[in-house]
Design an enzyme around this catalytic site. Structure first.
Site, PDB file in Angstrom:
ATOM      1  N   LYS A  90       0.842  -1.166   0.000  1.00 27.65           N
ATOM      2  CA  LYS A  90       0.000   0.000   0.000  1.00 27.65           C
ATOM      3  C   LYS A  90       0.896   1.241   0.000  1.00 27.65           C
ATOM      4  O   LYS A  90       2.049   1.105   0.384  1.00 27.65           O
ATOM      5  CB  LYS A  90      -0.959   0.006   1.190  1.00 27.65           C
ATOM      6  CG  LYS A  90      -0.228   0.077   2.567  1.00 27.65           C
ATOM      7  CD  LYS A  90      -1.109   0.563   3.643  1.00 27.65           C
ATOM      8  CE  LYS A  90      -1.083   2.057   3.771  1.00 27.65           C
ATOM      9  NZ  LYS A  90       0.059   2.610   4.503  1.00 27.65           N
ATOM     10  N   HIS A 128      -6.208   0.477   6.467  1.00 23.29           N
ATOM     11  CA  HIS A 128      -6.283  -0.222   7.759  1.00 23.29           C
ATOM     12  C   HIS A 128      -7.636  -0.017   8.455  1.00 23.29           C
ATOM     13  O   HIS A 128      -8.261  -0.964   8.922  1.00 23.29           O
ATOM     14  CB  HIS A 128      -5.178   0.245   8.712  1.00 23.29           C
ATOM     15  CG  HIS A 128      -3.794   0.197   8.130  1.00 23.29           C
ATOM     16  ND1 HIS A 128      -3.422  -0.702   7.161  1.00 23.29           N
ATOM     17  CD2 HIS A 128      -2.687   0.946   8.384  1.00 23.29           C
ATOM     18  CE1 HIS A 128      -2.140  -0.509   6.858  1.00 23.29           C
ATOM     19  NE2 HIS A 128      -1.686   0.480   7.570  1.00 23.29           N
ATOM     20  N   ASP A 145      -3.141   7.358   4.221  1.00 22.20           N
ATOM     21  CA  ASP A 145      -2.103   6.505   4.808  1.00 22.20           C
ATOM     22  C   ASP A 145      -2.704   5.338   5.598  1.00 22.20           C
ATOM     23  O   ASP A 145      -2.262   4.201   5.466  1.00 22.20           O
ATOM     24  CB  ASP A 145      -1.205   7.356   5.718  1.00 22.20           C
ATOM     25  CG  ASP A 145      -0.006   6.587   6.257  1.00 22.20           C
ATOM     26  OD1 ASP A 145       0.550   5.774   5.491  1.00 22.20           O
ATOM     27  OD2 ASP A 145       0.365   6.786   7.429  1.00 22.20           O
TER      28      ASP A 145
HETATM   29  C1  BG6 Z   1       1.469   2.105   7.866  1.00 25.27           C
HETATM   30  C2  BG6 Z   1       1.457   3.591   7.755  1.00 25.27           C
HETATM   31  O1  BG6 Z   1       0.721   1.510   6.839  1.00 25.27           O
HETATM   32  O2  BG6 Z   1       0.918   1.721   9.111  1.00 25.27           O
HETATM   33  C3  BG6 Z   1       2.202   4.223   8.919  1.00 25.27           C
HETATM   34  O3  BG6 Z   1       2.056   3.980   6.528  1.00 25.27           O
HETATM   35  C4  BG6 Z   1       1.652   3.728  10.231  1.00 25.27           C
HETATM   36  O4  BG6 Z   1       2.122   5.638   8.873  1.00 25.27           O
HETATM   37  C5  BG6 Z   1       1.632   2.203  10.234  1.00 25.27           C
HETATM   38  O5  BG6 Z   1       2.493   4.201  11.262  1.00 25.27           O
HETATM   39  C6  BG6 Z   1       0.967   1.658  11.468  1.00 25.27           C
HETATM   40  O6  BG6 Z   1       1.203   0.291  11.494  1.00 25.27           O
HETATM   41  P1  BG6 Z   1       1.479  -0.466  12.845  1.00 25.27           P
HETATM   42  O7  BG6 Z   1       1.617  -1.886  12.453  1.00 25.27           O
HETATM   43  O8  BG6 Z   1       2.716   0.140  13.431  1.00 25.27           O
HETATM   44  O9  BG6 Z   1       0.269  -0.197  13.690  1.00 25.27           O
END
Ligand code: BG6
Length: 482
Positions: A159, A251, A246
């Site tokens: 992504k 997510h 992002d």
């Molecule tokens: C990523 C984003 O996809 O996910 C980041 O680009 C973010 O900005 C991250 O910090 C968060 O992932 P995790 O696994 O650390 O919660």
């Protein structure tokens, strides 16, 4: 879900485009090493790193040692065995020559192994190169399996998948010309997290919530993805993207899908992806007037001084919005979604507020009844708390709020949590697409996000500045809630 062991697979070669970059350093190298330690890599396995940096294979192996913190590791033998998997090919994403050299390396390996091995192409480069890489993969014929009988080719794409609906669809069309959907693995690493995978098990393997998991039983759903860190050194990437693209388009919407989708009937990739897509397709698309009331955005103070950020940047580092689903199960139920960088704490959590029964013997607070709340903690302190009411011992009928708590790591042990990327890689080796995003999901999520981004560009929603690492911004309600 496929459960055949990766060790039983044909020899496999992983080609990583962008092998000296941030993702490789932060996630991929360590995850591959984790799989190596657990004996979960295919028996015969190689990695070909591709990047513009001038490096020899030995130089690349040294870099990999550094990425996995080899110096601090006790098992020197395991590390040395691991780095022998790695080979390097210097090249520019724009020039076919490098791809041809990769094809040569793959051919030589196949000759040596006397097999047509599996090929997995991992696009870990900056999104601006995706298109170029896809086109050159095709031109160099790397995408063609070497034999119709054995050895597959698959592509893993990181992504963000596109910058908006149009670019995502263009990219997808191109990818669709080169690969069958079964060969395409679009990554959203949240799907690989243990607690995220558990959502469907929690919802559909337990009977006690079945009758209340709908608009009659639930009053509202709140999804939060808060991070204490700012954007660190990722200004060059982040400033052109912002929080909504992002983590919101991917997510957070995936969390929404898992909490609200219909029962897929089986833990099968096709069924699960279909149900996730259906619920995303039901998101109510807002008009600008609604966007002004249903969304807000913020930027932490000091953001414009971060490295590689435009000093006049109006990129959001925080957002909050309310969404609705046009499906009978959820009609009229607000789903709030919020995310921010430089927040007071790290917290990724989903809160489900249940309706209270009528008549209710539960206590009142400011004229409103207290409700049962289910806290689903994705990270940190992975677990589930269910808040309920209990009579306090004593002569009077006084009710107190208590909780049933489940602590994931306590229950299963700290070490049982595999990194999300380990699971994604194993799934891709095994051909299980459950943890990957389908075309339908990509399109549906962008259809919802696109109008909001456009309205924000026109400044329909003011950008609020907030103090880093404080709870200031989360106290600001949406205009509709004021
Ligand atoms: C990523 C984003 O996809 O996910 C980041 O680009 C973010 O900005 C991250 O910090 C968060 O992932 P995790 O696994 O650390 O919660």
């Amino acid at each position: 879900m496929a459960n055949n062991n990766s060790q039983n697979l044909l020899p496999t070669i992983l080609v990583i485009f962008g092998a000296t970059g941030d993702l490789m350093r932060r996630k991929l190298a360590a995850s591959l090493f984790g799989l190596h330690e657990k004996g979960l890599l295919p028996k015969l396995f190689h990695v070909v790193g591709f990047s513009k940096q001038a490096l020899t294979t030995e130089g690349f192996r040294e870099m990999v040692r550094d990425m996995i913190g080899a110096k601090e590791r006790a098992q020197k033998e395991k590390v040395e065995q691991f780095v022998t998997y790695f080979f390097y090919q210097q090249g520019l994403f724009e020039q076919l020559e490098g791809y041809r050299k990769v094809a040569n390396i793959l051919g030589m390996r196949d000759n040596e192994w006397r097999v047509c091995s599996n090929k997995l192409f991992y696009i870990a480069a900056s999104p601006q190169f995706y298109k170029t890489i896809f086109v050159n993969l095709d031109k160099s014929r790397l995408t063609e399996p070497c034999s119709p009988e054995e050895g597959w080719t698959r592509v893993l794409v990181e992504k963000p998948f596109g910058k908006d609906l149009k670019t995502a669809q263009d990219l997808d069309r191109l990818l669709g010309k080169l690969f069958q959907e079964e060969q395409i693995y679009r990554i959203d690493h949240y799907l690989g997290k243990e607690t995220v995978q558990n959502i469907l098990a929690f919802r559909f393997s337990n009977s006690f919530l079945q009758d209340s998991w709908n608009k009659e039983g639930i009053k509202s759903i709140h999804i939060e993805l808060f991070e204490k860190e700012g954007i660190k050194k990722r200004g060059g990437f982040y400033d052109g993207i912002g929080a909504l693209r992002d983590v919101g388009q991917n997510h957070i919407l995936q969390l929404l899908a898992l909490f609200t989708m219909e029962n897929p009937g089986t833990f099968d990739a096709k069924a699960i992806r279909k149900k996730r897509a259906e619920v995303l397709q039901a998101l109510k698309i807002y008009r600008p007037r609604e966007i002004a009331k249903m969304t807000m955005r913020g930027q932490y103070k000091g953001y414009t001084k971060e490295k590689d950020v435009d000093p006049k940047s109006r990129t959001e580092t925080y957002f909050l919005m309310k969404a609705y689903l046009g499906v009978p199960r959820w009609e009229g139920i607000p789903i709030s979604m919020g995310s921010g960088k430089a927040m007071a704490e790290d917290r990724v959590e989903v809160r489900i507020r249940f309706r209270h029964p009528t008549p209710c013997l539960c206590p009142l607070r400011a004229e409103k009844h207290y409700r049962n709340v289910l806290h689903y903690r994705i990270q940190p302190n992975e677990g589930i708390d269910i808040m309920f009411w209990a009579k306090k011992p004593g002569p009077e009928m006084i009710l107190e709020e208590k909780s049933f708590s489940f602590d994931y790591k306590k229950a299963f042990g700290e070490d049982s949590f595999a990194d999300a990327y380990e699971k994604l890689l194993v799934s891709a080796f095994q051909g299980d697409q459950t943890l990957f995003v389908s075309t339908e999901e990509i399109v549906a999520s962008w259809k919802f996000i696109d109008p909001i981004l456009r309205a924000w560009q026109k400044n329909i929603v003011p950008l609020k500045r907030y103090k880093s690492n404080s709870a200031e911004i989360i106290k600001v309600p949406l205009p509709i809630d004021e």
